[in-house]
Design an enzyme around this catalytic site. Structure first.
Site, short mmCIF file in Angstrom:
data_model
loop_
_atom_site.label_atom_id
_atom_site.label_comp_id
_atom_site.label_asym_id
_atom_site.label_seq_id
_atom_site.Cartn_x
_atom_site.Cartn_y
_atom_site.Cartn_z
CG ASP A 12 -1.87 1.20 1.24
OD1 ASP A 12 -2.36 1.57 0.17
OD2 ASP A 12 -2.09 1.78 2.31
CB SER A 13 0.20 4.80 -0.47
OG SER A 13 -0.91 4.91 0.40
CB CYS A 75 -3.15 0.06 -2.53
SG CYS A 75 -3.12 1.72 -3.20
CD GLU A 162 0.54 6.78 6.00
OE1 GLU A 162 1.70 6.81 6.41
OE2 GLU A 162 -0.02 5.73 5.60
CB CYS A 194 -9.16 4.50 1.00
SG CYS A 194 -7.46 4.88 1.51
CG HIS A 196 -4.61 4.95 4.64
ND1 HIS A 196 -4.16 4.43 3.45
CD2 HIS A 196 -3.52 5.45 5.27
CE1 HIS A 196 -2.85 4.63 3.37
NE2 HIS A 196 -2.43 5.24 4.46
N1 DGL Z 1 -4.70 3.10 1.00
C1 DGL Z 1 -4.68 3.33 -0.41
C2 DGL Z 1 -5.97 2.98 -1.09
O1 DGL Z 1 -6.62 2.06 -0.62
C3 DGL Z 1 -4.01 4.59 -0.89
C4 DGL Z 1 -4.35 5.84 -0.19
C5 DGL Z 1 -3.48 7.00 -0.61
O2 DGL Z 1 -2.25 6.91 -0.50
O3 DGL Z 1 -4.04 8.03 -1.04
O4 DGL Z 1 -6.34 3.53 -2.11
#
Ligand code: DGL
Length: 290
Positions: A12-13, A75, A162, A194, A196
Site C-alpha cells: 500500500d502507499s 490499495c 498516516e 481506501c 486507510h
Molecule cells: N490506501 C490506499 C488505497 O486504498 C491509498 C491511499 C493514498 O495513499 O491516497 O487507495
C-alpha cells in the site's frame, strides 16, 4: 520465480494496507507476510492514475522478485489502475486487488432480483484517484445494474491516518463533511474504498449515528480479500513458516517502526527500509540489494 514456500506479498502507499495484513494474519497465522509501505509517495490518491499504476507495477515486480507466491494490492487506487496488467505479467502467481473483494461484500449478500423493487444505494468513500477511476461504480453495476452508487472523495483522510489522528476533532470534521452527502442520499451501505479508512471506523460510526436516521453498515474489504486469497492459495497448498513477517517502507523506517504496532496490534514483525532508485526501480539497500 514463484516458490510454493514464498511469503505473501502485500503493499500500500502507507499504513492503510496493514488492515489487510491484520486480516491475513488472522486467517493464516503461520504464513509469512512481506509488506511494502510506499511512504516515499504517500498519499497516492492525489496523484495521476498513470503514476500510481507505475508504482504499483514496480512494487509488484519487486515483491515477485523476493519470491512472493501471491501478491495482494492492499490499495484501492493501485487495484483500480494496475490489477489487470500486473496479473497478466505475473501469472500464474495469484494477484488480488481490494476493489472486487469490497464490492462482493457490499452487493452480494442482499442480492435480490431488481423485479422485486430493491434498489440498493451504496455509498463509497475513497481517495480522489479511486473516485476518478470509476472502478467502484463499474464493478458494482456489473454485479447489480440496479444499484445506485454515490462516490465521495475524501482527500483529508489518508494524511490524518498516516499521522495517527484517528479520533481527533480534525478527523471528526472530515468525517462529517464526507458522510453528509451519503446521509442525504439515504445510503445504508458504505464501502470503505481506501484501506486507510478502517482505522477511522469508530469516528465514522459515531458521526454516522449523528447524521443518518437509519442504521448504516460500513464495509471493510479486509476479511473478504483474505478469504479470496485463501481460495486462490488452495491450489498452491498450505505452507507454514516460522520466519518473521517483514514490513518494508520507502519512508523513514524508524517512524514506520513506531507507527506500525498501533495499526497492527499484537502481530510479530520486523521493519526495514526499501528505496526507489533514480531509475525508478524499487530495491533493498546494502547487502540484500542483489
Ligand atoms: N490506501 C490506499 C488505497 O486504498 C491509498 C491511499 C493514498 O495513499 O491516497 O487507495
Amino acid at each position: 520465480v514463484t516458490t510454493s514456500t514464498g511469503p505473501l506479498g502485500v503493499f500500500d502507499s502507507g499504513v492503510g494496507g496493514l488492515t489487510v495484513v491484520g486480516a491475513l494474519l488472522r486467517r493464516f497465522p503461520s504464513e509469512r507476510v512481506l509488506y511494502v509501505a510506499d511512504q516515499a509517495h504517500v498519499p497516492y490518491g492525489e496523484r495521476p492514475l498513470e503514476e500510481v499504476c507505475g508504482f504499483a507495477t514496480e512494487i509488484s515486480r519487486f515483491l515477485a522478485s523476493q519470491g512472493c507466491r501471491a501478491i495482494v494490492m492492499a490499495c484501492n487506487i493501485s487495484s483500480a489502475t494496475a490489477l489487470p496488467s500486473v496479473s497478466a505479467r505475473l501469472a500464474p502467481r495469484p494477484v488480488l486487488g481490494v476493489i472486487a473483494a469490497a464490492v462482493r461484500r457490499a452487493v452480494l449478500p442482499p442480492l435480490l432480483p431488481p423485479s422485486q423493487g430493491w434498489e440498493p444505494r451504496i455509498g463509497v468513500l475513497a481517495t480522489a484517484g479511486t473516485v476518478r477511476s470509476g472502478a467502484y461504480s463499474a464493478q458494482i453495476r456489473r454485479l447489480n445494474p440496479g444499484a445506485r452508487v454515490i462516490e465521495v472523495a475524501c482527500p483529508r483522510f489518508v494524511p490524518l491516518v498516516e499521522a495517527g489522528e484517528l479520533e481527533t476533532e480534525a478527523a471528526c470534521a472530515a468525517a462529517r463533511e464526507y458522510l453528509a452527502p451519503l446521509a442525504e442520499a439515504g445510503c445504508r451501505t458504505i464501502l470503505l474504498g481506501c484501506t486507510h479508512y478502517p482505522f477511522l471506523l469508530s469516528t465514522l460510526r459515531r458521526t454516522a449515528a449523528e447524521l443518518f436516521d437509519v442504521p448504516v453498515t460500513f464495509i471493510d474489504p479486509a476479511d473478504e480479500i483474505a478469504d479470496a486469497l485463501r481460495a486462490a492459495l488452495f491450489d498452491l497448498g498450505q505452507v507454514h513458516h516460522s520466519a518473521p513477517n517483514l514490513l518494508l517502507t520507502t519512508g523513514d523506517p524508524d517512524v514506520f517502526r513506531a507507527q506500525a504496532p498501533r495499526f497492527l496490534p499484537g502481530a510479530a514483525f520486523a521493519v526495514a527500509p526499501a528505496c526507489w532508485t533514480s531509475e525508478g526501480a524499487l530495491s533493498l539497500p546494502d547487502r540484500s540489494a542483489t
